[in-house]
Design a protein around this motif. Structure first.
Motif, PDB file in Angstrom:
ATOM      1  N   HIS A 174       0.843  -1.213   0.061  1.00 40.80           N
ATOM      2  CA  HIS A 174      -0.040   0.053   0.024  1.00 40.80           C
ATOM      3  C   HIS A 174       0.779   1.232   0.118  1.00 40.80           C
ATOM      4  CE1 HIS A 174      -3.818  -2.241   0.984  1.00 40.80           C
ATOM      5  NE2 HIS A 174      -2.815  -3.101   1.357  1.00 40.80           N
ATOM      6  N   THR A 175       0.829   2.027  -1.025  1.00 33.72           N
ATOM      7  CA  THR A 175       1.867   3.137  -1.127  1.00 33.72           C
ATOM      8  C   THR A 175       1.155   4.336  -0.365  1.00 33.72           C
ATOM      9  OG1 THR A 175       0.457   4.290  -3.049  1.00 33.72           O
ATOM     10  CG2 THR A 175       2.186   2.827  -3.656  1.00 33.72           C
ATOM     11  N   GLY A 176      -0.242   4.507   0.105  1.00 34.63           N
ATOM     12  CA  GLY A 176      -0.596   5.483   0.763  1.00 34.63           C
ATOM     13  C   GLY A 176      -0.833   6.750  -0.252  1.00 34.63           C
ATOM     14  N   ASP A 177      -0.893   6.395  -1.476  1.00 34.41           N
ATOM     15  CA  ASP A 177      -1.232   7.729  -2.437  1.00 34.41           C
ATOM     16  C   ASP A 177      -2.418   7.145  -3.163  1.00 34.41           C
ATOM     17  OD1 ASP A 177       1.071   9.226  -1.989  1.00 34.41           O
ATOM     18  OD2 ASP A 177       2.447   7.941  -3.427  1.00 34.41           O
ATOM     19  N   LYS A 178      -3.116   8.311  -3.684  1.00 30.17           N
ATOM     20  CA  LYS A 178      -4.453   8.156  -4.342  1.00 30.17           C
ATOM     21  C   LYS A 178      -4.149   8.560  -5.505  1.00 30.17           C
ATOM     22  CE  LYS A 178      -8.189   7.248  -1.514  1.00 30.17           C
ATOM     23  NZ  LYS A 178      -9.624   6.628  -1.783  1.00 30.17           N
ATOM     24  N   ALA A 179      -4.688   7.946  -6.696  1.00 31.16           N
ATOM     25  CA  ALA A 179      -4.948   8.041  -7.934  1.00 31.16           C
ATOM     26  C   ALA A 179      -6.099   7.645  -8.809  1.00 31.16           C
ATOM     27  CB  ALA A 179      -3.742   7.658  -8.804  1.00 31.16           C
ATOM     28  N   TRP A 180      -6.414   7.895 -10.057  1.00 28.83           N
ATOM     29  CA  TRP A 180      -7.446   7.563 -10.807  1.00 28.83           C
ATOM     30  C   TRP A 180      -6.967   7.053 -12.127  1.00 28.83           C
ATOM     31  CZ3 TRP A 180      -9.244   9.813 -15.326  1.00 28.83           C
ATOM     32  CH2 TRP A 180      -8.944  11.062 -15.627  1.00 28.83           C
ATOM     33  N   ARG A 181      -7.538   6.091 -12.812  1.00 30.33           N
ATOM     34  CA  ARG A 181      -7.196   5.637 -14.020  1.00 30.33           C
ATOM     35  C   ARG A 181      -7.902   5.979 -15.231  1.00 30.33           C
ATOM     36  NH1 ARG A 181      -6.658   0.841 -12.638  1.00 30.33           N
ATOM     37  NH2 ARG A 181      -8.682   0.120 -13.324  1.00 30.33           N
ATOM     38  N   ASP A 182      -7.729   6.523 -16.308  1.00 31.14           N
ATOM     39  CA  ASP A 182      -8.339   6.909 -17.408  1.00 31.14           C
ATOM     40  C   ASP A 182      -8.501   5.682 -18.393  1.00 31.14           C
ATOM     41  OD1 ASP A 182      -6.262   6.560 -19.369  1.00 31.14           O
ATOM     42  OD2 ASP A 182      -6.080   8.740 -19.371  1.00 31.14           O
ATOM     43  N   GLU A 183      -9.617   5.666 -19.346  1.00 35.18           N
ATOM     44  CA  GLU A 183      -9.977   4.876 -20.187  1.00 35.18           C
ATOM     45  C   GLU A 183      -8.891   4.127 -20.830  1.00 35.18           C
ATOM     46  OE1 GLU A 183     -12.575   3.176 -20.232  1.00 35.18           O
ATOM     47  OE2 GLU A 183     -13.924   4.329 -19.024  1.00 35.18           O
ATOM     48  N   ASP A 184      -7.688   5.033 -21.245  1.00 34.84           N
ATOM     49  CA  ASP A 184      -6.429   4.470 -21.902  1.00 34.84           C
ATOM     50  C   ASP A 184      -5.271   3.849 -21.200  1.00 34.84           C
ATOM     51  OD1 ASP A 184      -7.365   5.695 -24.295  1.00 34.84           O
ATOM     52  OD2 ASP A 184      -6.506   7.688 -23.711  1.00 34.84           O
ATOM     53  N   GLY A 185      -5.998   3.493 -19.865  1.00 33.68           N
ATOM     54  CA  GLY A 185      -4.960   2.974 -18.756  1.00 33.68           C
ATOM     55  C   GLY A 185      -3.651   3.794 -18.399  1.00 33.68           C
ATOM     56  N   TYR A 186      -3.826   5.198 -18.409  1.00 29.82           N
ATOM     57  CA  TYR A 186      -2.806   6.268 -17.661  1.00 29.82           C
ATOM     58  C   TYR A 186      -3.580   6.485 -16.363  1.00 29.82           C
ATOM     59  CZ  TYR A 186      -0.427   7.541 -22.258  1.00 29.82           C
ATOM     60  OH  TYR A 186       0.255   7.411 -23.353  1.00 29.82           O
ATOM     61  N   TYR A 187      -2.476   6.714 -15.479  1.00 30.22           N
ATOM     62  CA  TYR A 187      -2.807   7.078 -13.916  1.00 30.22           C
ATOM     63  C   TYR A 187      -2.772   8.551 -13.889  1.00 30.22           C
ATOM     64  CZ  TYR A 187      -3.025   2.106 -12.784  1.00 30.22           C
ATOM     65  OH  TYR A 187      -3.464   0.624 -12.752  1.00 30.22           O
ATOM     66  N   TRP A 188      -3.502   8.973 -13.101  1.00 25.68           N
ATOM     67  CA  TRP A 188      -3.476  10.553 -12.529  1.00 25.68           C
ATOM     68  C   TRP A 188      -3.445  10.675 -11.099  1.00 25.68           C
ATOM     69  CZ3 TRP A 188      -4.085  14.038 -16.717  1.00 25.68           C
ATOM     70  CH2 TRP A 188      -4.148  13.266 -17.920  1.00 25.68           C
ATOM     71  N   PHE A 189      -2.420  10.972 -10.597  1.00 27.77           N
ATOM     72  CA  PHE A 189      -2.159  11.205  -9.332  1.00 27.77           C
ATOM     73  C   PHE A 189      -2.945  12.207  -8.659  1.00 27.77           C
ATOM     74  CE2 PHE A 189       0.334  12.866  -5.640  1.00 27.77           C
ATOM     75  CZ  PHE A 189       0.913  11.747  -5.083  1.00 27.77           C
ATOM     76  N   GLY A 245      -2.695  12.678  -4.859  1.00 33.75           N
ATOM     77  CA  GLY A 245      -2.184  13.249  -3.449  1.00 33.75           C
ATOM     78  C   GLY A 245      -2.212  11.964  -2.615  1.00 33.75           C
ATOM     79  N   ARG A 246      -1.651  12.165  -1.436  1.00 33.24           N
ATOM     80  CA  ARG A 246      -1.751  11.445  -0.205  1.00 33.24           C
ATOM     81  C   ARG A 246      -3.079  11.155   0.201  1.00 33.24           C
ATOM     82  NH1 ARG A 246       2.092   7.904   0.460  1.00 33.24           N
ATOM     83  NH2 ARG A 246       1.848   7.769   2.595  1.00 33.24           N
ATOM     84  N   VAL A 247      -3.306   9.841   0.655  1.00 35.71           N
ATOM     85  CA  VAL A 247      -4.662   9.555   1.259  1.00 35.71           C
ATOM     86  C   VAL A 247      -5.164  10.391   2.208  1.00 35.71           C
ATOM     87  CG1 VAL A 247      -6.070   7.550   2.235  1.00 35.71           C
ATOM     88  CG2 VAL A 247      -4.325   6.883   0.480  1.00 35.71           C
ATOM     89  N   ASP A 248      -4.230  10.761   3.075  1.00 40.10           N
ATOM     90  CA  ASP A 248      -4.666  11.697   4.366  1.00 40.10           C
ATOM     91  C   ASP A 248      -4.717  13.194   3.711  1.00 40.10           C
ATOM     92  OD1 ASP A 248      -4.396   9.463   5.692  1.00 40.10           O
ATOM     93  OD2 ASP A 248      -2.369   9.891   6.612  1.00 40.10           O
ATOM     94  N   ASP A 249      -4.320  13.451   2.658  1.00 40.19           N
ATOM     95  CA  ASP A 249      -4.291  14.791   2.162  1.00 40.19           C
ATOM     96  C   ASP A 249      -5.679  15.025   1.380  1.00 40.19           C
ATOM     97  OD1 ASP A 249      -1.839  15.680   3.234  1.00 40.19           O
ATOM     98  OD2 ASP A 249      -0.748  14.978   1.303  1.00 40.19           O
ATOM     99  N   LEU A 250      -6.464  14.002   1.147  1.00 37.66           N
ATOM    100  CA  LEU A 250      -7.716  14.399   0.242  1.00 37.66           C
ATOM    101  C   LEU A 250      -8.654  15.143   1.114  1.00 37.66           C
ATOM    102  CD1 LEU A 250      -8.335  10.972  -1.675  1.00 37.66           C
ATOM    103  CD2 LEU A 250      -7.410  13.355  -2.523  1.00 37.66           C
ATOM    104  N   ILE A 251      -9.168  16.071   0.540  1.00 40.66           N
ATOM    105  CA  ILE A 251     -10.502  17.072   1.330  1.00 40.66           C
ATOM    106  C   ILE A 251     -11.834  16.489   0.728  1.00 40.66           C
ATOM    107  CG2 ILE A 251     -10.953  19.397   1.486  1.00 40.66           C
ATOM    108  CD1 ILE A 251      -8.141  20.144   0.192  1.00 40.66           C
ATOM    109  N   LYS A 252     -12.617  16.373   1.929  1.00 39.21           N
ATOM    110  CA  LYS A 252     -14.153  15.879   1.671  1.00 39.21           C
ATOM    111  C   LYS A 252     -14.803  17.225   1.977  1.00 39.21           C
ATOM    112  CE  LYS A 252     -12.799  11.342   3.380  1.00 39.21           C
ATOM    113  NZ  LYS A 252     -12.951  10.433   4.384  1.00 39.21           N
TER     114      LYS A 252
END
Length: 547
Positions: free
Chosen positions: A421-436, A438-445
């Motif tokens: 577990h890296t502790g980092d968040k990302a999402w992946r697009d339809e082409d398989g590219y990852y988009w960072f 931030g840190r899991v703890d840094d996300l704002i709700k």
């Protein structure tokens, strides 16, 4: 290794299969092999703080590291001993690292900004018994001796006065033998090679242990991400106290056939000086954190002959789209991003045979089975955010750390459920590219939205008034959290109410309007670790105290 010439990412992933000898030791198996086959091959081009330029070939490097290995052995350093290295970008850093590999001692690269308190902590927690350091920091280390009884061997470089109880690097090497035969019990394979202290953005730094297979993992870094060929001259801008130095200044570059270019500037970074060196020396490939690129594009790049520069990469933080576009427009080259950690080699990257999407860190590198997991441990699909995790199998992942030294609980937590577990968040697009994100703890709700700090910071930095920005969440009675931006302004700008409104409107135009910072604070500088990472946790703590 023979470099592949893949036409696509898919071809690369299917064809790449590294050789991982069980008894691998970089100094004996790579350095000595090159020195025997091509002794005059250029290893390092070095420019010192006084502007003096010198080239070092592999024969010189092999001989010098043998001398130091013999000298340290005479001092009592042996296999398994942990040696703190506090050196600037001077040639002795490379010689020391290679000598320790020969001895089977464990190198602990450390930044020169450490205080006496820092050194006492690291010596104690790391069970460090020897130090090789700059004359300018020797007094700081010496002050730690009273609380560091395990510190037995002290070696100092440079022209400064030799402290009592210390040995001088040049003196101990002067009479040492210039051959160091491979011992029958030479450290290799799974034996410990290096300890890196993590940056400690949310607590005391952890001790990240890597083994002797770790350098092989960086062949991908040098040969494919940096796109190096024999004869290339590569410059990575990084301090020798951090893991990024061995990412870009040593292992992968030499295995790929390139020479390492070292610009040993001291003190404040000057963009014009760096550009002048790149131009004069004909640097062919270049890697630097986005912050460096942000400063470079503010210079008159037309004054410099950068025609030999053919490939550029970045890592360490996320690259803002505006910086990518400005660099490509002015220099004519895209910037290929990469992602990794102190605990790993290159996990995700954009390679030369891929389209470089501004803002994306790319796709997984060979051998790294990357998945995105939600809070329940389930894999998420394209377009959904998740924690970057590495699926673990029966065979070790080449380049993944062995453990957090003496912290089995933290190691177990990081490897929970068959994943790292890296502790980092990302999402992946339809082409398989990852988009960072931030840190899991840094996300704002905020109001049901989950906002990554980077996307807001990226929008802010694209405004001419902003040099640096740190985005955090602050308590809000209505929204749960509100987005706050802590900003360092460029020269000539003032933090007025008018500028605040202008920056808020700017963010609304650049990214989704709900992400705009409702609170903006202007500061002279951001709190950072000694590795330069923004300490968002410290900003959040200060905000909570003022609530």
């Amino acid at each position: 290794m023979n470099k592949l010439k893949p036409a696509s990412y898919e071809e690369f992933i299917s064809a790449y299969a590294p050789e991982v000898p069980e008894n691998f030791n970089f100094s004996f198996d790579i350095l000595d092999a090159i020195a025997a086959e091509d002794p005059e091959r250029k290893a390092i081009v070095h420019i010192g703080p006084d502007g003096y330029r010198r080239e070092y070939d592999f024969h010189w490097l092999a001989t010098a590291s043998c001398r130091l290995a013999n000298a340290l052995k005479e001092q009592g350093v042996g296999k398994g001993d942990r040696v703190m290295i506090i050196l600037y970008r001077r040639i002795e850093f490379w010689v020391t690292m290679l000598a320790l590999h020969r001895l089977g001692a464990v190198g602990v690269p450390s930044p020169n900004l450490l205080t006496t308190k820092d050194i006492v902590y690291r010596v104690a927690t790391g069970n460090i018994s020897a130090v090789v350091c700059e004359d300018s920091v020797a007094a700081t280390v010496d002050a730690a001796r009273a609380e560091s009884p395990g510190l037995k061997v002290l070696v100092q470089t440079g022209p400064g006065m030799l402290l009592s109880g210390w040995s001088h690097y040049d003196t101990i090497c002067a009479t040492a033998a210039d051959v160091f035969p491979r011992p029958d019990d030479a450290a290799c394979g799974a034996d410990p090679l290096l300890i890196f202290f993590s940056s400690g953005t949310t607590g005391p730094p952890k001790m990240v242990m890597h083994n002797h297979h770790y350098p092989i993992g960086h062949y991908v870094t040098g040969a494919y991400w940096h796109d190096l060929e024999p004869g290339d001259v590569h410059l990575t801008v990084a301090d020798t106290g951090w893991g990024k130095a061995v990412w870009g200044k040593m292992y992968g570059q030499w295995m790929a056939g390139a020479a390492v270019f070292v610009y040993d500037f001291r003190g404040k970074f000057t963009p014009a000086d760096l550009l002048g060196v790149v131009a004069r020396e004909g640097v062919t490939t270049f890697c630097a954190p986005p912050t460096i690129y942000r400063f470079l594009i503010r210079e008159d790049l037309g004054k410099y002959d950068l025609t030999k520069l053919r490939h550029c990469t970045t890592a360490g933080e996320l690259l803002n789209t505006s910086v990518f576009e400005d660099w490509q427009r002015i220099v004519g080259l895209p910037i290929y991003e990469g992602y990794g950690q102190t605990e790993t080699t290159l996990q995700i990257a954009t390679f030369p045979f891929m389209e470089a999407k501004p803002g994306s860190i790319g796709k997984p590198t060979p051998g790294w089975d990357v998945v995105l997991l939600d809070g329940e441990g389930n894999e998420v699909g394209s377009g959904e955010e998740g924690e970057i995790c590495i699926r673990l199998g029966e065979e070790p992942v080449l380049g993944l750390f062995s453990e957090y030294l003496d912290e089995p609980e933290k190691t177990a937590n990081a490897m929970e459920g068959g994943y790292y577990h890296t502790g980092d968040k990302a999402w992946r697009d339809e082409d398989g590219y990852y988009w960072f994100m931030g840190r899991v703890d840094d996300l704002i709700k905020s109001s049901g939205y989950r906002i990554g700090p980077f996307e807001v910071e990226s929008a802010l930095i694209s405004h001419e008034a902003v040099v640096e920005a740190a985005v955090t969440g602050v308590p809000d009675d209505v929204r749960g959290q509100a987005v706050k931006a802590t900003i360092v302004l460029a020269s000539g700008f003032e933090g007025t109410d008018e500028l605040t409104k202008e920056l808020q409107n700017h963010v609304k135009k650049v990214t989704a309007p709900y992400k705009y910072p409702r609170v903006i604070a202007y500061v002279a500088e951001l709190p950072k670790t000694i590795s330069g990472k923004i300490k968002r946790a410290e900003i959040r703590d200060q905000d909570m105290k003022s609530v």
